[in-house]
Design an enzyme around this catalytic site. Structure first.
Site, mmCIF file in Angstrom:
data_model
loop_
_atom_site.group_PDB
_atom_site.id
_atom_site.type_symbol
_atom_site.label_atom_id
_atom_site.label_comp_id
_atom_site.label_asym_id
_atom_site.label_seq_id
_atom_site.Cartn_x
_atom_site.Cartn_y
_atom_site.Cartn_z
ATOM 1 N N HIS A 113 0.854 -1.269 -0.036
ATOM 2 C CA HIS A 113 -0.073 0.024 -0.019
ATOM 3 C C HIS A 113 0.954 1.245 0.033
ATOM 4 C CE1 HIS A 113 -3.560 2.605 1.364
ATOM 5 N NE2 HIS A 113 -2.524 3.212 1.895
ATOM 6 N N GLU A 114 1.809 1.340 0.842
ATOM 7 C CA GLU A 114 2.693 2.649 1.005
ATOM 8 C C GLU A 114 3.415 2.780 -0.376
ATOM 9 O OE1 GLU A 114 1.994 4.890 3.193
ATOM 10 O OE2 GLU A 114 0.682 3.403 4.129
ATOM 11 N N HIS A 117 1.564 4.544 -2.845
ATOM 12 C CA HIS A 117 1.570 5.883 -2.936
ATOM 13 C C HIS A 117 2.737 6.616 -3.405
ATOM 14 C CE1 HIS A 117 -1.803 6.568 -0.315
ATOM 15 N NE2 HIS A 117 -1.422 5.800 0.732
ATOM 16 N N ASP A 126 -13.635 4.176 -2.073
ATOM 17 C CA ASP A 126 -14.123 2.754 -1.150
ATOM 18 C C ASP A 126 -13.381 2.079 -0.208
ATOM 19 O OD1 ASP A 126 -12.716 1.914 -3.332
ATOM 20 O OD2 ASP A 126 -13.898 0.213 -4.048
#
Length: 181
Positions: A113-114, A117, A126
């Site tokens: 996830h990081e 970014h 969502d």
């Protein structure tokens, strides 16, 4: 004799690089270096997350090295992880042990996830959707979905080809991040 000289000159030129071939290719992948030396026990997950993204995208590569993204692990923070920038080649990712444990998310998902970014992605609307690594949530899925991969490809396809020497990041830091993927 002139014919032999002409043939030899032509043979010599076939293997010689042209000025155009010495230029960076427009389709060359952009490289983002990451340093996991301060990631402690999460260092193997950092390498695994880089491989997950590298296996799904071709316009950008995450490569272990210095001078790019520094990955740090600490005890406590504001979230399981934070990235200092979106869509950049230099910055910091911070991971927080206690918040990763409390979040209920798989640690590899948090790391992927990081990096998302860093690769240009924001959170989609969502939040909690386990099919999207950028949606956070109490999930173990660490695989970006097809839309997330496509968004990263679009984001980095418009970036300049890699060049030798210092890189001017102003255009990258000012670029809009991709949301809603």
């Amino acid at each position: 004799m002139a014919g032999i000289v002409g043939v030899l000159a032509a043979i010599a030129l076939v293997g010689a690089p042209t000025a155009a071939s010495a230029l960076p290719r427009e389709d060359a992948a952009r490289t983002i270096y990451y340093n996991s030396g301060r990631a402690a026990e999460l260092a193997p997950l950092v390498d695994q997350a880089a491989e997950i993204w590298n296996s799904g995208v071709t316009t950008v590569r995450l490569v272990k090295g210095s001078g790019g993204i520094t990955v740090v692990t600490s005890e406590n923070g504001s979230a399981p992880g934070t990235a200092s920038c979106v869509g950049c080649t230099r910055g910091t990712i911070n991971f927080y042990r206690n918040q990763i444990k409390q979040s209920g998310a798989g640690p590899l998902r948090v790391v992927v996830h990081e990096f998302g970014h860093i690769l240009g992605l924001n959170h989609p609307p969502d939040i909690g959707n386990c099919d999207k690594v950028m949606a956070g949530g109490r999930c173990d899925n660490a695989q970006p979905n097809a839309q997330e991969l496509a968004a990263v490809e679009r984001f980095w396809a418009g970036r300049p080809a890699p060049v030798a020497g210092p890189v001017d990041e102003r255009g990258v830091f000012g670029a809009p991040a991709l949301a809603g993927t």
